[in-house]
Design an enzyme around this catalytic site. Structure first.
Site, mmCIF file in Angstrom:
data_model
loop_
_atom_site.group_PDB
_atom_site.id
_atom_site.type_symbol
_atom_site.label_atom_id
_atom_site.label_comp_id
_atom_site.label_asym_id
_atom_site.label_seq_id
_atom_site.Cartn_x
_atom_site.Cartn_y
_atom_site.Cartn_z
ATOM 1 N N LEU A 2 4.658 10.727 10.176
ATOM 2 C CA LEU A 2 3.578 11.384 9.430
ATOM 3 C C LEU A 2 2.327 11.542 10.284
ATOM 4 O O LEU A 2 1.744 12.619 10.358
ATOM 5 C CB LEU A 2 3.240 10.583 8.170
ATOM 6 C CG LEU A 2 4.041 10.882 6.906
ATOM 7 C CD1 LEU A 2 3.713 9.857 5.830
ATOM 8 C CD2 LEU A 2 3.782 12.291 6.398
ATOM 9 N N TYR A 148 3.298 -4.371 -0.903
ATOM 10 C CA TYR A 148 3.033 -2.986 -0.504
ATOM 11 C C TYR A 148 2.404 -2.189 -1.654
ATOM 12 O O TYR A 148 1.448 -1.442 -1.457
ATOM 13 C CB TYR A 148 4.355 -2.360 -0.069
ATOM 14 C CG TYR A 148 4.279 -0.942 0.445
ATOM 15 C CD1 TYR A 148 3.822 -0.670 1.734
ATOM 16 C CD2 TYR A 148 4.697 0.128 -0.337
ATOM 17 C CE1 TYR A 148 3.773 0.624 2.215
ATOM 18 C CE2 TYR A 148 4.659 1.427 0.139
ATOM 19 C CZ TYR A 148 4.194 1.672 1.416
ATOM 20 O OH TYR A 148 4.153 2.962 1.894
ATOM 21 N N LYS A 152 -1.285 -0.521 -1.563
ATOM 22 C CA LYS A 152 -1.438 0.929 -1.683
ATOM 23 C C LYS A 152 -2.319 1.314 -2.871
ATOM 24 O O LYS A 152 -3.060 2.298 -2.818
ATOM 25 C CB LYS A 152 -0.064 1.586 -1.796
ATOM 26 C CG LYS A 152 0.713 1.602 -0.482
ATOM 27 C CD LYS A 152 -0.079 2.283 0.632
ATOM 28 C CE LYS A 152 0.756 2.587 1.853
ATOM 29 N NZ LYS A 152 -0.058 3.175 2.946
ATOM 30 N N SER A 182 10.050 8.972 7.387
ATOM 31 C CA SER A 182 9.264 8.236 8.373
ATOM 32 C C SER A 182 10.013 6.962 8.738
ATOM 33 O O SER A 182 11.068 6.660 8.174
ATOM 34 C CB SER A 182 7.885 7.878 7.806
ATOM 35 O OG SER A 182 8.009 6.908 6.777
#
Length: 281
Positions: A2, A148, A152, A182
């Site tokens: 990305l 995570y 985020k 990714s």
């Protein structure tokens, strides 16, 4: 993938680019120069202008060194794309303190350090654009990603607050939740799906949000596979106790729970002032 796609798009439009990558693996271990160097080489081969930087973004010293490298090479900095990320996926039962801390160190502290490193420059020149990379895991939650997901979601709150504080200095901050192939998504998505989720499909949104022409600020977008979606919070009509004291009983709440949870007449809430005002009505 990305970050590289973003960097190459910016360079193709004439931007001078600092490609930062510590060079570690998807789990936050190791370091190296090859990842950043590869992107820089590709940009230069296409006629663009870029330099590589290998500092960690999860310390103020590292973030400031990264920004200094750009200022020394190009004179200033106008855009920051926070894309650094790692995974430590494991069920909450098995999650260690290190698994939690490492994710927050890279995703949240990293975004803080880099944003802090450019903030005064952006204020002084009365222009800046920040993109924070969040995730569907942060918006909706995801099994095995408590660390995570929490990190985020933190980036959404950071983005909205920086948008408020930076607005009068023409500093716009937005958050994107990309769905793309990714190093990170390769650990959780099958190859046949990844093939359809090109990182390059995310970059046009980043480019537009960072342009002088775009006035979007404090927004959240999901993006991937050529599709772009704007997300906002919604709130139901709700229920307010009839008690003059303003204190409902558990039984009153139980008996009116369907009203509390009814979203059939939901409305968008755009600010903390609007949210707080609802309680005073």
């Amino acid at each position: 993938a990305l970050g590289g796609a973003h960097a190459k798009l910016f360079a193709s439009r004439g931007a001078n680019v600092v490609v930062n990558d510590l060079g570690g693996d998807a789990f936050g271990t190791g370091s190296g120069t090859s990842l950043a160097d590869k992107v820089v080489d590709e940009i230069k081969a296409a006629g663009g202008n870029a330099i590589a930087n290998y500092d960690t973004v999860s310390t103020m010293d590292g973030a400031q060194a990264m920004v200094k490298s750009g200022v020394d090479a190009f004179g200033s900095v106008h855009v920051l794309v926070n894309n650094a990320g790692i995974l430590r996926d494991v069920s909450f039962k098995k999650m260690s303190e290190e698994d939690w801390d490492k994710i927050f160190e890279v995703h949240v502290k990293g975004a803080f350090c880099t944003s802090k490193a450019v903030w005064e420059i952006f204020r002084e020149q009365n222009f800046g654009r920040i993109i924070n990379t969040t995730s569907a895991a942060g918006i909706y939650g995801n099994f095995g990603q408590a660390n995570y997901s929490a990190a985020k979601m933190s980036l959404i709150g950071l983005s909205q607050t920086l948008a408020l504080e930076g607005a009068k200095y023409n500093i716009h901050t937005n958050a994107i939740a990309p769905v793309a192939g990714s190093r990170l998504t390769a650990t959780v998505m099958p190859p046949q799906i990844l093939e359809k989720l090109k990182p390059e499909a995310v970059s046009p949104l980043v480019g537009w949000l960072c342009s002088e022409e775009c006035k979007e600020n404090g927004a959240l977008f999901e993006v991937g596979a050529g599709a772009f979606f704007h997300l906002r919070w919604q709130r139901g009509k709700g229920f307010k106790t009839a008690q003059e004291s303003g204190v409902a009983s558990i039984e009153e709440l139980r008996d009116n729970w369907s009203k509390v949870t009814d979203l059939s007449e939901a409305k968008t809430v755009k600010s903390i002032a609007e949210s707080t005002g609802s309680f005073m009505a």
